[in-house]
Motif scaffolding. Structure first.
Motif, mmCIF file in Angstrom:
data_model
loop_
_atom_site.group_PDB
_atom_site.id
_atom_site.type_symbol
_atom_site.label_atom_id
_atom_site.label_comp_id
_atom_site.label_asym_id
_atom_site.label_seq_id
_atom_site.Cartn_x
_atom_site.Cartn_y
_atom_site.Cartn_z
ATOM 1 N N SER A 93 1.079 -1.308 0.017
ATOM 2 C CA SER A 93 -0.039 -0.117 -0.107
ATOM 3 C C SER A 93 0.877 1.014 -0.019
ATOM 4 O O SER A 93 0.585 2.325 -0.632
ATOM 5 C CB SER A 93 -1.126 0.242 1.519
ATOM 6 O OG SER A 93 -0.212 -0.128 2.224
ATOM 7 N N VAL B 284 2.359 1.794 -3.674
ATOM 8 C CA VAL B 284 1.125 2.166 -4.078
ATOM 9 C C VAL B 284 0.722 3.834 -4.014
ATOM 10 O O VAL B 284 0.729 4.069 -5.173
ATOM 11 C CB VAL B 284 -0.079 1.291 -4.079
ATOM 12 C CG1 VAL B 284 -1.235 2.096 -4.639
ATOM 13 C CG2 VAL B 284 -0.282 0.381 -5.051
ATOM 14 N N GLU B 285 0.807 4.242 -2.886
ATOM 15 C CA GLU B 285 0.953 5.125 -2.604
ATOM 16 C C GLU B 285 1.604 6.345 -3.194
ATOM 17 O O GLU B 285 1.157 8.071 -3.742
ATOM 18 C CB GLU B 285 0.878 5.239 -1.023
ATOM 19 C CG GLU B 285 0.026 6.998 -0.340
ATOM 20 C CD GLU B 285 0.145 6.926 1.331
ATOM 21 O OE1 GLU B 285 0.728 8.020 1.420
ATOM 22 O OE2 GLU B 285 -0.089 6.138 1.384
ATOM 23 N N THR C 250 1.221 6.246 -6.945
ATOM 24 C CA THR C 250 -0.335 7.670 -7.014
ATOM 25 C C THR C 250 0.164 8.879 -6.245
ATOM 26 O O THR C 250 -0.493 10.360 -7.458
ATOM 27 C CB THR C 250 -1.094 6.988 -5.555
ATOM 28 O OG1 THR C 250 -1.306 5.317 -6.413
ATOM 29 C CG2 THR C 250 -2.363 8.079 -6.408
ATOM 30 N N SER C 251 1.167 9.211 -5.588
ATOM 31 C CA SER C 251 1.780 10.663 -5.355
ATOM 32 C C SER C 251 2.312 10.829 -6.529
ATOM 33 O O SER C 251 2.700 12.373 -6.520
ATOM 34 C CB SER C 251 2.669 10.446 -3.684
ATOM 35 O OG SER C 251 3.077 11.530 -3.537
ATOM 36 N N VAL D 262 2.061 10.171 -9.499
ATOM 37 C CA VAL D 262 1.646 10.248 -10.648
ATOM 38 C C VAL D 262 0.789 12.060 -10.762
ATOM 39 O O VAL D 262 0.541 12.806 -11.686
ATOM 40 C CB VAL D 262 0.673 9.357 -11.190
ATOM 41 C CG1 VAL D 262 -0.895 9.936 -11.835
ATOM 42 C CG2 VAL D 262 1.396 8.398 -11.871
ATOM 43 N N ASN D 263 0.017 11.625 -9.718
ATOM 44 C CA ASN D 263 -0.939 13.459 -8.598
ATOM 45 C C ASN D 263 0.476 14.516 -9.130
ATOM 46 O O ASN D 263 -0.330 15.547 -9.363
ATOM 47 C CB ASN D 263 -1.123 12.641 -7.310
ATOM 48 C CG ASN D 263 -2.052 12.192 -7.407
ATOM 49 O OD1 ASN D 263 -3.010 12.047 -8.540
ATOM 50 N ND2 ASN D 263 -2.913 11.495 -6.622
#
Length: 198
Positions: free
Chosen positions: A118, A121-122, A125-126, A128-129
Motif C-alpha cells: 500500500s 502504491v501510495e 500515486t503521489s 503521478v498526481n
C-alpha cells in the motif's frame, strides 16, 4: 498577527498564486519580444502566438522530462524492491537479526516487510498526481500569460481613456519607467542565476 494571516492566505491560495506569479515573470520576460513584433508593424496576436509557442514548448519539455522519470520509476520498481530486499537481508544477517526485529516490524508483528504494498502504491500515486498537478499549473500559467500580455499592451491606452483631461501622461511615464526598471532587474537577475547554475 497580520503577517501570519497573510502567510496563511498565501498558503491556501498557492495553487492560484504560483501560476499567477510565474505568468507575471514570463510576461515581463517576453514583453520585449511582443513589442519587437509590434514595432515591425505586426499585430499583437502574432507576438502572443510566438510567446505561447515558446512557453508551451518549455512547459511540454519539462512535463516530458517529469513523465519520463515517473515512468522509469514505475518500470524499475520491482528491481528496486528486490535490491532493497537483498540489502535488508544482508543487513539482517550482519546484525544478527536486529533489523527484522526492530526496524521491519509493523505494529510489533515482525512481518519483515520493508515497504508495504500500500505504501508503494501510495508513492506511485503521489508521483503521478505531482506530474498532473504540474501540468495543471502550467496550463493555468499559460492562460494567465495570455491575459497579462494582452492587458499589458493596452494598459497605457486604457489609462489615457480613463483620465483624458488630467495628467495621464505623467502617470504613463511613471508606469513605463517602473516597468523598464523591473524588466532590467529581472534580466540581470535571470542572467546571473543562469551563470550561477552553470
Amino acid at each position: 498577527l497580520s503577517v501570519i494571516a497573510v502567510a496563511g492566505v498565501m498558503y491556501v491560495l498557492r495553487s492560484i498564486l504560483v501560476p499567477f506569479m510565474l505568468a507575471g515573470f514570463l510576461t515581463i520576460l517576453f514583453k520585449p519580444l511582443v513589442q519587437w513584433f509590434r514595432s515591425k508593424g505586426m499585430p499583437t496576436w502574432v507576438g502572443l502566438i510566438v510567446v505561447l509557442i515558446i512557453s508551451s514548448s518549455l512547459l511540454w519539455g519539462i512535463f516530458a522530462i517529469l513523465a519520463t522519470g515517473v515512468d522509469q520509476i514505475i518500470v524499475k520498481a520491482p528491481e528496486y524492491a528486490n535490491r532493497i530486499t537483498t540489502i535488508i537481508a544482508q543487513l539482517d544477517r550482519n546484525t544478527g537479526g536486529m533489523v527484522s526485529t526492530y526496524l521491519l516490524t509493523e505494529n510489533g508483528t515482525g512481518s519483515g516487510q520493508f515497504i508495504s504494498q500500500s505504501a508503494a502504491v501510495e508513492m506511485v500515486t503521489s508521483s503521478v498526481n505531482s506530474v498532473f498537478s504540474f501540468l495543471e499549473d502550467g496550463v493555468m500559467t499559460i492562460l494567465y500569460l495570455i491575459f497579462m500580455v494582452l492587458g499589458g499592451e493596452q494598459f497605457a491606452r486604457k489609462l489615457d481613456r480613463a483620465f483624458r483631461n488630467t495628467h495621464v501622461h505623467d502617470l504613463i511615464d511613471v508606469y513605463h519607467s517602473v516597468n523598464n526598471k523591473v524588466i532590467r532587474y529581472l534580466r540581470v537577475k535571470t542572467f546571473f542565476s543562469f551563470l550561477t547554475a552553470l
